[in-house]
Motif scaffolding. Structure first.
Motif, PDB file in Angstrom:
ATOM      1  N   ALA A  29       0.829  -1.205   0.000  1.00  0.00           N
ATOM      2  CA  ALA A  29       0.000   0.000   0.000  1.00  0.00           C
ATOM      3  C   ALA A  29       0.863   1.255   0.000  1.00  0.00           C
ATOM      4  N   GLU A  30       0.398   2.245  -0.718  1.00  0.00           N
ATOM      5  CA  GLU A  30       1.098   3.526  -0.806  1.00  0.00           C
ATOM      6  C   GLU A  30       0.706   4.403   0.373  1.00  0.00           C
ATOM      7  N   THR A  31       1.693   5.037   0.989  1.00  0.00           N
ATOM      8  CA  THR A  31       1.409   5.957   2.087  1.00  0.00           C
ATOM      9  C   THR A  31       1.091   7.338   1.525  1.00  0.00           C
ATOM     10  N   HIS A  32       0.039   7.940   2.042  1.00  0.00           N
ATOM     11  CA  HIS A  32      -0.405   9.256   1.582  1.00  0.00           C
ATOM     12  C   HIS A  32      -0.052  10.290   2.651  1.00  0.00           C
ATOM     13  N   GLN A  62      -5.252   9.750  12.613  1.00  0.00           N
ATOM     14  CA  GLN A  62      -4.022   9.008  12.879  1.00  0.00           C
ATOM     15  C   GLN A  62      -4.176   7.495  12.739  1.00  0.00           C
ATOM     16  N   ASP A  63      -5.396   6.991  12.905  1.00  0.00           N
ATOM     17  CA  ASP A  63      -5.603   5.545  12.817  1.00  0.00           C
ATOM     18  C   ASP A  63      -5.987   5.077  11.419  1.00  0.00           C
ATOM     19  N   GLN A  64      -6.090   5.998  10.480  1.00  0.00           N
ATOM     20  CA  GLN A  64      -6.425   5.601   9.114  1.00  0.00           C
ATOM     21  C   GLN A  64      -5.226   4.904   8.473  1.00  0.00           C
ATOM     22  N   PRO A  65      -5.446   3.780   7.823  1.00  0.00           N
ATOM     23  CA  PRO A  65      -4.319   3.050   7.237  1.00  0.00           C
ATOM     24  C   PRO A  65      -3.665   3.821   6.097  1.00  0.00           C
ATOM     25  N   ASP A  66      -2.359   3.687   6.012  1.00  0.00           N
ATOM     26  CA  ASP A  66      -1.590   4.228   4.886  1.00  0.00           C
ATOM     27  C   ASP A  66      -1.695   5.743   4.769  1.00  0.00           C
ATOM     28  N   VAL A  67      -1.851   6.414   5.912  1.00  0.00           N
ATOM     29  CA  VAL A  67      -1.908   7.870   5.937  1.00  0.00           C
ATOM     30  C   VAL A  67      -0.864   8.384   6.922  1.00  0.00           C
ATOM     31  N   ASP A  68      -0.101   9.368   6.502  1.00  0.00           N
ATOM     32  CA  ASP A  68       0.941   9.985   7.328  1.00  0.00           C
ATOM     33  C   ASP A  68       0.580  11.461   7.478  1.00  0.00           C
ATOM     34  N   VAL A  69       0.079  11.838   8.660  1.00  0.00           N
ATOM     35  CA  VAL A  69      -0.452  13.183   8.867  1.00  0.00           C
ATOM     36  C   VAL A  69       0.531  14.040   9.661  1.00  0.00           C
ATOM     37  N   HIS A  70       0.802  15.224   9.147  1.00  0.00           N
ATOM     38  CA  HIS A  70       1.652  16.207   9.819  1.00  0.00           C
ATOM     39  C   HIS A  70       0.833  17.482  10.017  1.00  0.00           C
ATOM     40  N   VAL A  82       8.745  20.347   5.453  1.00  0.00           N
ATOM     41  CA  VAL A  82       7.577  19.558   5.857  1.00  0.00           C
ATOM     42  C   VAL A  82       6.681  19.256   4.663  1.00  0.00           C
ATOM     43  N   PHE A  83       6.762  20.078   3.621  1.00  0.00           N
ATOM     44  CA  PHE A  83       5.921  19.884   2.444  1.00  0.00           C
ATOM     45  C   PHE A  83       6.505  18.892   1.430  1.00  0.00           C
ATOM     46  N   GLU A  84       7.716  18.428   1.666  1.00  0.00           N
ATOM     47  CA  GLU A  84       8.345  17.534   0.693  1.00  0.00           C
ATOM     48  C   GLU A  84       7.549  16.237   0.558  1.00  0.00           C
ATOM     49  N   ASP A  85       7.310  15.851  -0.676  1.00  0.00           N
ATOM     50  CA  ASP A  85       6.629  14.585  -1.001  1.00  0.00           C
ATOM     51  C   ASP A  85       5.219  14.503  -0.431  1.00  0.00           C
ATOM     52  N   THR A  86       4.592  15.643  -0.188  1.00  0.00           N
ATOM     53  CA  THR A  86       3.233  15.599   0.337  1.00  0.00           C
ATOM     54  C   THR A  86       2.231  15.317  -0.770  1.00  0.00           C
ATOM     55  N   ASP A  87       1.127  14.697  -0.390  1.00  0.00           N
ATOM     56  CA  ASP A  87       0.043  14.420  -1.329  1.00  0.00           C
ATOM     57  C   ASP A  87      -1.081  15.435  -1.212  1.00  0.00           C
ATOM     58  N   ALA A  88      -1.181  16.093  -0.051  1.00  0.00           N
ATOM     59  CA  ALA A  88      -2.242  17.075   0.148  1.00  0.00           C
ATOM     60  C   ALA A  88      -1.839  18.062   1.229  1.00  0.00           C
ATOM     61  N   LEU A 281      -8.963  13.181   3.321  1.00  0.00           N
ATOM     62  CA  LEU A 281      -8.473  11.929   2.734  1.00  0.00           C
ATOM     63  C   LEU A 281      -8.645  11.933   1.219  1.00  0.00           C
ATOM     64  N   TRP A 282      -9.776  12.459   0.767  1.00  0.00           N
ATOM     65  CA  TRP A 282     -10.067  12.417  -0.671  1.00  0.00           C
ATOM     66  C   TRP A 282      -9.061  13.226  -1.474  1.00  0.00           C
ATOM     67  N   ILE A 283      -8.718  14.432  -1.011  1.00  0.00           N
ATOM     68  CA  ILE A 283      -7.776  15.231  -1.803  1.00  0.00           C
ATOM     69  C   ILE A 283      -6.377  14.621  -1.784  1.00  0.00           C
ATOM     70  N   ALA A 284      -6.089  13.777  -0.770  1.00  0.00           N
ATOM     71  CA  ALA A 284      -4.800  13.078  -0.717  1.00  0.00           C
ATOM     72  C   ALA A 284      -4.830  11.772  -1.497  1.00  0.00           C
ATOM     73  N   LYS A 285      -5.994  11.440  -2.072  1.00  0.00           N
ATOM     74  CA  LYS A 285      -6.205  10.195  -2.823  1.00  0.00           C
ATOM     75  C   LYS A 285      -6.005   8.970  -1.946  1.00  0.00           C
ATOM     76  N   ALA A 286      -6.329   9.131  -0.669  1.00  0.00           N
ATOM     77  CA  ALA A 286      -6.304   8.011   0.268  1.00  0.00           C
ATOM     78  C   ALA A 286      -7.687   7.362   0.300  1.00  0.00           C
ATOM     79  N   GLU A 287      -7.723   6.117   0.743  1.00  0.00           N
ATOM     80  CA  GLU A 287      -8.996   5.405   0.800  1.00  0.00           C
ATOM     81  C   GLU A 287      -9.868   5.954   1.922  1.00  0.00           C
TER      82      GLU A 287
END
Length: 311
Positions: A29-32, A62-70, A82-88, A281-287
């Protein structure tokens, strides 16, 4: 003996490769990565609690799978790594001429534009949806489909009823609700659309998420500032208005605008909270879970991390 060891080794390798073919999707799974940016403190206690708000959102995600929140507190970060490689990236902050995104003589606008060209999702919340049209109006239309425009849009405190939702990932698990907030409406949307119907324009797919019809009493004011009323707002009597909307951009990125968020305690409402968290989650393309993001919020959670505002 050497032959037996070789056969055993080959068997182990074969089993490893074979099991890899049937490994769970989670293993690959890809981390978002999501970055939530809070503005500096403003307004009285329990209003515009941007710092507490992004920390509460991060806790709920924080408990959503495959999500890395800052999260970033008190405005644009000094260390932009902090913005490097961010999805959203989501901005929950004061707007207008003091908006964090328009500072540094346009440098930050160019930075955000470079993100969108890579497909990064963007979200703007409450006062954060307001920009001065000449400073960043075209950018906001291009990135998220629209913005609050001073004295064209209006900002009354009222209690809309949200009881019909489009079929969209952001609305998964969201039940009808009503809640008092400073719900802005009459946004300056792309191509002059009213924003209360889905539309495809210039490669952008626009979908209103939270829609309600203000009563004439709401349209007649007073608004928070200026108090109004505005003739063009009154003239649109009966028209439904979008207070949250989502877009899919031609560059492959996504965006949303959300005009609520004035009162911090509204995070205690499950459906208010869920529609925003789903949007992030949607704008990060996470499930997004089938029933939406479900994370209980206690009174202690609502009281945590509030800015000192002369209590």
């Amino acid at each position: 003996m050497a032959l037996k060891r070789s056969i055993a080794t080959l068997t182990l390798i074969s089993l490893t490769l074979f099991s890899g073919l049937f490994a769970s999707d989670d293993a690959f799974a890809e981390t978002h990565k999501i970055v939530l940016v809070a503005g500096k403190p403003s307004h009285p206690a329990r209003m515009h609690e941007f710092n507490a708000g992004v920390q509460l959102m991060a806790k709920c995600l924080q408990d959503q799978p495959d999500v890395d929140v800052h999260f970033v507190l008190n405005g644009w970060p000094k260390d932009e790594s902090v913005f490097e490689d961010t999805d959203a990236v989501v901005f929950f902050m004061d707007g207008g001429g003091r908006h964090e995104i328009v500072q540094e003589n346009g440098k930050r606008l160019k930075t955000i534009q470079s993100w969108t060209e890579k497909g990064v999702g963007l979200g703007f919340m409450h006062y954060g949806v307001e920009v001065v049209a000449d400073q960043a109006g075209e950018e906001m239309k291009r990135w998220v489909g629209g913005h609050y425009d001073h004295m064209f849009s209006c900002n009354p405190i009222w209690e809309p009823v949200f009881n019909q939702f489009p079929k969209h990932p952001i609305t998964q698990g969201v039940e009808p609700f009503k809640i008092k907030d400073e719900w802005y409406f009459n946004m300056r949307f792309l191509a002059g659309i009213e924003g209360n119907q889905p539309v495809d324009l210039d490669g952008m797919k626009f979908v209103p998420i939270l829609v309600a019809s203000p009563s004439d009493d709401v349209r007649d004011g007073p608004y928070v500032y200026p108090q109004g009323p505005y003739e063009h707002i009154e003239a649109s009597s009966g028209r439904a208005e979008a207070m949250m909307w989502a877009v899919e951009r031609a560059d492959g990125g996504r965006g949303f605008g959300f005009t609520g968020g004035h009162f911090h305690d509204n995070w205690g409402n499950e459906n208010f909270r869920k529609v925003v968290l789903n949007g992030v989650l949607w704008i990060a393309k996470a499930e997004i879970p089938a029933n939406g993001v479900e994370h209980p919020v206690s009174e202690d959670d609502l009281n945590a991390n509030l800015d000192p505002k002369g209590r």
